[in-house]
Design a protein around this motif. Structure first.
Motif, short mmCIF file in Angstrom:
data_model
loop_
_atom_site.label_atom_id
_atom_site.label_comp_id
_atom_site.label_asym_id
_atom_site.label_seq_id
_atom_site.Cartn_x
_atom_site.Cartn_y
_atom_site.Cartn_z
N TYR A 1 13.09 -6.57 4.10
CA TYR A 1 11.90 -5.93 4.28
C TYR A 1 11.77 -7.28 5.92
O TYR A 1 12.38 -8.16 5.82
N ALA A 2 11.76 -6.58 7.44
CA ALA A 2 12.21 -4.75 7.69
C ALA A 2 12.95 -4.47 8.24
O ALA A 2 12.86 -3.00 8.60
N ILE A 3 14.71 -4.80 7.79
CA ILE A 3 15.37 -4.32 7.97
C ILE A 3 15.30 -3.09 7.14
O ILE A 3 15.53 -1.71 7.30
N TRP A 4 14.57 -3.14 6.20
CA TRP A 4 14.12 -1.99 5.07
C TRP A 4 13.09 -1.49 4.66
O TRP A 4 12.99 -3.07 4.10
N GLU A 5 12.61 -0.69 4.54
CA GLU A 5 11.16 -0.08 3.79
C GLU A 5 11.36 0.04 2.25
O GLU A 5 11.93 0.90 1.58
N PRO A 6 11.01 -0.92 1.23
CA PRO A 6 10.07 -0.66 -0.60
C PRO A 6 9.79 0.76 -0.29
O PRO A 6 10.25 0.90 -1.69
N ASP A 7 9.33 1.75 0.57
CA ASP A 7 8.69 2.86 -0.41
C ASP A 7 9.77 3.25 -0.76
O ASP A 7 9.73 4.61 -1.47
N TRP A 8 10.43 3.74 0.26
CA TRP A 8 12.14 4.29 -0.47
C TRP A 8 13.35 3.63 -1.07
O TRP A 8 14.24 4.44 -1.61
N LEU A 9 13.39 2.47 -0.87
CA LEU A 9 14.53 1.57 -1.00
C LEU A 9 14.53 1.25 -2.44
O LEU A 9 15.12 1.71 -3.51
N VAL A 10 12.81 0.81 -3.55
CA VAL A 10 12.79 1.07 -5.12
C VAL A 10 12.96 2.25 -5.18
O VAL A 10 13.38 2.59 -6.32
N PRO A 11 12.25 3.63 -5.04
CA PRO A 11 12.78 4.65 -5.68
C PRO A 11 14.09 4.78 -6.21
O PRO A 11 15.10 4.83 -6.72
N GLU A 12 14.99 4.68 -5.22
CA GLU A 12 16.47 4.96 -4.32
C GLU A 12 17.43 3.98 -5.74
O GLU A 12 17.77 4.45 -6.60
N VAL A 13 17.32 2.27 -5.60
CA VAL A 13 17.42 2.31 -7.24
C VAL A 13 16.52 2.59 -7.91
O VAL A 13 18.01 2.70 -9.13
N VAL B 1 0.59 -0.97 -0.03
CA VAL B 1 0.44 0.26 -0.42
C VAL B 1 1.11 0.86 -0.51
O VAL B 1 1.11 1.90 -0.74
N ASP B 2 1.68 1.14 1.48
CA ASP B 2 2.35 2.48 1.05
C ASP B 2 3.75 1.81 0.51
O ASP B 2 4.34 3.11 -0.30
N GLY B 3 4.64 1.07 -0.03
CA GLY B 3 5.42 0.81 -1.02
C GLY B 3 5.30 0.17 -2.57
O GLY B 3 3.72 -0.36 -2.45
#
Length: 349
Positions: free
Chosen positions: A272-284, A71-73
């Motif tokens: 996840y949940a070490i890192w969240e995809p909502d910010w990680l996917v755009p960075e990649v 949802v957020d990711g």
């Protein structure tokens, strides 16, 4: 579904967990050290305004995980990589049984992988068969540095391990995900060494070895093994967050991987949940090589390559028909609850 420059990208997060490191579940000091080390990795790479407290981090709810991913990711599907650590946690850290709660509730969204440990002998082989019969697991996550009594690890090229890989072949469990990357306190770094992938991969050419964390910090060893073993793939969990905090290091990692393995053998994972995809996917997705890096590695990070790494390569390994799943996800329970169906209907047209 992620969108870049008006183009849809179907994202399969190849490495997620729903763990329980609550204080009530910790039965060994190693369990407390383990989750605190995870949290250190989390805070090192996560934007300041997105960091979780240690208490949040110990035991998040399944509902939060669904919202964070879908949802957020921008994740469309995700693959559970079960990690047991039963010497550290009374009920395990995130076992197949624990992860199955969400996988069975949302079967179109989650793929559930199990595990084996060759130190369990005949009982372990029976448990592998049980996971296959109960959950129809298509893959296994392997944790070669896990402590078990006096033992502090095992190897993929041990004769006992080969018995389990033969059982995987017999059962049709095709995808093997060994953690070969950074150590986590108090586990031993050498027990995560990527060297033992070589013999296992060449001895079992019909299995796919997705090396999670691409062997970091032994990236060169991993690349030289993968270059000669066509059934070895790279899982980008842990490598991916370098795109935000260490972009030149990420360029080196991604450049070497694309040079040696090519664009067809890399899989995105958030861990996840070490890192969240909502910010990680755009960075990649937004990462770009410099002209000097393109000249050095001779590779591109264009939309076609991104689509493969972010989802299409995982879909190939797990027999996921992305076009069919776009139609399915347009009306699944999560899309109905959170009004996500339009994006899939538009993408399926």
């Amino acid at each position: 579904m992620y969108e870049q420059d008006g183009e849809d990208v179907f994202v399969i997060d190849g490495h997620v967990h729903c763990w329980d490191a609550s204080e009530e579940n910790v039965i060994h000091e190693g369990g407390e050290e383990f989750i605190r080390c995870f949290h250190d990795y989390h805070t090192l790479f996560t934007p300041d305004d997105r960091q979780w407290s240690l208490e949040e981090y110990r035991n998040y709810s399944p509902e939060r995980m669904v919202r964070d991913l879908f949802v957020d990711g921008p994740v469309d599907m995700a693959i559970f990589q079960s990690t047991y650590l039963t010497d550290f946690y009374e009920e395990g850290f995130n076992t197949a049984e624990q992860n199955a709660v969400l996988a069975e509730e949302y079967p179109d969204r989650f793929v559930l992988n199990g595990t084996f440990d060759p130190r369990d002998g005949e009982e372990g082989l029976e448990y592998l068969e049980e996971q296959h019969e109960r959950f129809d697991i298509p893959g296994v996550k392997l944790y070669t540095a896990e402590w078990r009594g006096e033992s502090k690890g095992w190897r993929l090229d041990d004769p006992e391990t080969f018995e389990f890989l033969e059982k995987c072949e017999e059962l049709g469990i095709e995808n093997v995900h060994p953690h070969k990357g950074p150590t986590i306190r108090p586990l031993n770094k050498d027990a995560f060494d990527v060297a033992d992938v070589d013999d296992a991969a060449s001895s079992f050419p019909d299995l796919n070895f997705v090396v999670e964390h691409v062997g970091l910090p032994r990236l060169d060893d991993f690349c030289f093994i993968a270059a000669q073993e066509p059934n070895v793939y790279g899982g980008l969990a842990v490598a991916a967050p370098f795109a935000r905090t260490r972009p030149r290091k990420f360029a080196e990692i991604l450049g070497e991987l694309l040079f040696w393995l090519g664009e067809d053998r890399l899989l995105f994972g958030s861990d996840y949940a070490i890192w969240e995809p909502d910010w990680l996917v755009p960075e990649v997705m937004d990462f770009e090589f410099t002209d000097a890096e393109r000249a050095e590695y001779g590779v591109e990070w264009d939309l076609a390559t991104k689509r493969k790494v972010m989802g299409e390569n995982a879909a190939g390994l797990y027999d996921i028909d992305i076009d069919e799943y776009k139609r399915t996800l347009a009306d699944d329970e999560i899309s109905r609850e959170f009004d996500l169906g339009d994006q899939y209907e538009a993408a399926a047209d």
